[in-house]
Write a protein that holds these residues in place. Structure first.
Motif, PDB file in Angstrom:
ATOM      1  N   GLN A 109      -3.512  -4.542  -5.639  1.00  0.00           N
ATOM      2  CA  GLN A 109      -3.414  -3.085  -5.628  1.00  0.00           C
ATOM      3  C   GLN A 109      -3.212  -2.506  -7.031  1.00  0.00           C
ATOM      4  O   GLN A 109      -3.100  -1.299  -7.190  1.00  0.00           O
ATOM      5  CB  GLN A 109      -2.243  -2.634  -4.742  1.00  0.00           C
ATOM      6  N   GLY A 110      -3.118  -3.366  -8.035  1.00  0.00           N
ATOM      7  CA  GLY A 110      -2.941  -2.905  -9.405  1.00  0.00           C
ATOM      8  C   GLY A 110      -1.506  -2.574  -9.765  1.00  0.00           C
ATOM      9  O   GLY A 110      -1.250  -1.820 -10.711  1.00  0.00           O
ATOM     10  N   LEU A 111      -0.559  -3.130  -9.038  1.00  0.00           N
ATOM     11  CA  LEU A 111       0.854  -2.881  -9.295  1.00  0.00           C
ATOM     12  C   LEU A 111       1.484  -4.051 -10.042  1.00  0.00           C
ATOM     13  O   LEU A 111       1.040  -5.187  -9.926  1.00  0.00           O
ATOM     14  CB  LEU A 111       1.607  -2.688  -7.976  1.00  0.00           C
ATOM     15  N   SER A 112       2.536  -3.760 -10.775  1.00  0.00           N
ATOM     16  CA  SER A 112       3.297  -4.839 -11.391  1.00  0.00           C
ATOM     17  C   SER A 112       4.343  -5.329 -10.401  1.00  0.00           C
ATOM     18  O   SER A 112       4.656  -4.658  -9.427  1.00  0.00           O
ATOM     19  CB  SER A 112       3.964  -4.368 -12.690  1.00  0.00           C
ATOM     20  N   VAL A 113       4.885  -6.507 -10.658  1.00  0.00           N
ATOM     21  CA  VAL A 113       5.837  -7.134  -9.751  1.00  0.00           C
ATOM     22  C   VAL A 113       7.130  -7.414 -10.502  1.00  0.00           C
ATOM     23  O   VAL A 113       7.097  -7.954 -11.609  1.00  0.00           O
ATOM     24  CB  VAL A 113       5.276  -8.458  -9.186  1.00  0.00           C
ATOM     25  N   ARG A 114       8.243  -7.034  -9.891  1.00  0.00           N
ATOM     26  CA  ARG A 114       9.564  -7.348 -10.451  1.00  0.00           C
ATOM     27  C   ARG A 114      10.199  -8.422  -9.580  1.00  0.00           C
ATOM     28  O   ARG A 114      10.616  -8.160  -8.467  1.00  0.00           O
ATOM     29  CB  ARG A 114      10.445  -6.104 -10.475  1.00  0.00           C
ATOM     30  N   PHE A 115      10.276  -9.612 -10.117  1.00  0.00           N
ATOM     31  CA  PHE A 115      10.935 -10.711  -9.415  1.00  0.00           C
ATOM     32  C   PHE A 115      12.432 -10.572  -9.696  1.00  0.00           C
ATOM     33  O   PHE A 115      12.973 -11.208 -10.589  1.00  0.00           O
ATOM     34  CB  PHE A 115      10.414 -12.067  -9.905  1.00  0.00           C
ATOM     35  N   VAL A 147       0.838  -1.206   0.000  1.00  0.00           N
ATOM     36  CA  VAL A 147       0.000   0.000   0.000  1.00  0.00           C
ATOM     37  C   VAL A 147       0.871   1.253   0.000  1.00  0.00           C
ATOM     38  O   VAL A 147       0.634   2.189  -0.761  1.00  0.00           O
ATOM     39  CB  VAL A 147      -0.969  -0.009   1.211  1.00  0.00           C
ATOM     40  N   ALA A 148       1.904   1.267   0.828  1.00  0.00           N
ATOM     41  CA  ALA A 148       2.802   2.422   0.870  1.00  0.00           C
ATOM     42  C   ALA A 148       3.523   2.593  -0.466  1.00  0.00           C
ATOM     43  O   ALA A 148       3.693   3.716  -0.958  1.00  0.00           O
ATOM     44  CB  ALA A 148       3.809   2.257   1.997  1.00  0.00           C
ATOM     45  N   ARG A 149       3.920   1.501  -1.057  1.00  0.00           N
ATOM     46  CA  ARG A 149       4.635   1.551  -2.338  1.00  0.00           C
ATOM     47  C   ARG A 149       3.709   2.047  -3.452  1.00  0.00           C
ATOM     48  O   ARG A 149       4.153   2.754  -4.354  1.00  0.00           O
ATOM     49  CB  ARG A 149       5.148   0.147  -2.652  1.00  0.00           C
ATOM     50  N   SER A 150       2.445   1.701  -3.388  1.00  0.00           N
ATOM     51  CA  SER A 150       1.511   2.066  -4.458  1.00  0.00           C
ATOM     52  C   SER A 150       1.249   3.572  -4.501  1.00  0.00           C
ATOM     53  O   SER A 150       0.792   4.082  -5.516  1.00  0.00           O
ATOM     54  CB  SER A 150       0.192   1.309  -4.303  1.00  0.00           C
ATOM     55  N   ARG A 151       1.550   4.250  -3.424  1.00  0.00           N
ATOM     56  CA  ARG A 151       1.329   5.698  -3.399  1.00  0.00           C
ATOM     57  C   ARG A 151       2.336   6.449  -4.258  1.00  0.00           C
ATOM     58  O   ARG A 151       2.043   7.540  -4.723  1.00  0.00           O
ATOM     59  CB  ARG A 151       1.387   6.204  -1.968  1.00  0.00           C
ATOM     60  N   ARG A 152       3.523   5.885  -4.458  1.00  0.00           N
ATOM     61  CA  ARG A 152       4.566   6.583  -5.214  1.00  0.00           C
ATOM     62  C   ARG A 152       4.987   5.870  -6.495  1.00  0.00           C
ATOM     63  O   ARG A 152       5.504   6.511  -7.405  1.00  0.00           O
ATOM     64  CB  ARG A 152       5.805   6.773  -4.347  1.00  0.00           C
ATOM     65  N   TYR A 153       4.836   4.573  -6.538  1.00  0.00           N
ATOM     66  CA  TYR A 153       5.359   3.792  -7.667  1.00  0.00           C
ATOM     67  C   TYR A 153       4.276   2.876  -8.221  1.00  0.00           C
ATOM     68  O   TYR A 153       3.284   2.613  -7.563  1.00  0.00           O
ATOM     69  CB  TYR A 153       6.558   2.948  -7.225  1.00  0.00           C
ATOM     70  N   ASP A 154       4.534   2.356  -9.418  1.00  0.00           N
ATOM     71  CA  ASP A 154       3.574   1.450 -10.036  1.00  0.00           C
ATOM     72  C   ASP A 154       4.075   0.003 -10.077  1.00  0.00           C
ATOM     73  O   ASP A 154       3.552  -0.819 -10.792  1.00  0.00           O
ATOM     74  CB  ASP A 154       3.209   1.922 -11.441  1.00  0.00           C
ATOM     75  N   PHE A 155       5.117  -0.290  -9.297  1.00  0.00           N
ATOM     76  CA  PHE A 155       5.648  -1.649  -9.247  1.00  0.00           C
ATOM     77  C   PHE A 155       6.177  -1.950  -7.851  1.00  0.00           C
ATOM     78  O   PHE A 155       6.401  -1.053  -7.040  1.00  0.00           O
ATOM     79  CB  PHE A 155       6.774  -1.852 -10.267  1.00  0.00           C
TER      80      PHE A 155
END
Length: 88
Positions: A63-69, A21-29
Motif C-alpha cells: 500500500q506504500g506505507l512505512s512500517v514501525r516494528f 487499507v483503513a490506516r492508509s487513508r489517514r496515515y503514512d505508516f
C-alpha cells in the motif's frame, strides 16, 4: 493444518489487509503494536506475533506505507543481547 486453523488464518489475512487499507487513508505508516492489538481483539490468531508482523509489513509495503516494528516483545525476541545490554 486443520480446516478450522486454515479458516482462522484466512480471517487474519483479511483483517490485516482491511486494517492496512483503513490506516492508509489517514496515515503514512503502520505500527505493529497497534495493529496486532486491534487484530487480536477481533479474532484469535493461529500465528505467532512475529509472523503477524511480517504479514502486516508485506501488506503495508504493497500500500506504500512505512512500517514501525515497535512491539517491545518483538525486539527482545529478535535480539536478546540488546535487552541484556540495556539492563546492565
Amino acid at each position: 493444518m486443520h480446516y478450522a486453523e486454515e479458516i482462522a488464518l484466512r480471517r487474519v489475512k483479511m483483517l490485516v489487509e482491511q486494517y492496512v487499507v483503513a490506516r492508509s487513508r489517514r496515515y503514512d505508516f503502520v505500527s505493529t503494536e497497534l495493529a496486532c492489538k486491534a487484530i487480536r481483539q477481533v479474532v484469535r490468531s493461529p500465528i505467532e506475533d512475529a509472523e503477524l508482523d511480517h504479514l502486516l509489513a508485506r501488506s503495508a509495503v504493497k500500500q506504500g506505507l512505512s512500517v514501525r516494528f515497535d512491539r517491545i516483545g518483538h525486539w527482545q525476541a529478535a535480539s536478546p543481547g540488546l535487552s541484556q545490554e540495556k539492563s546492565a
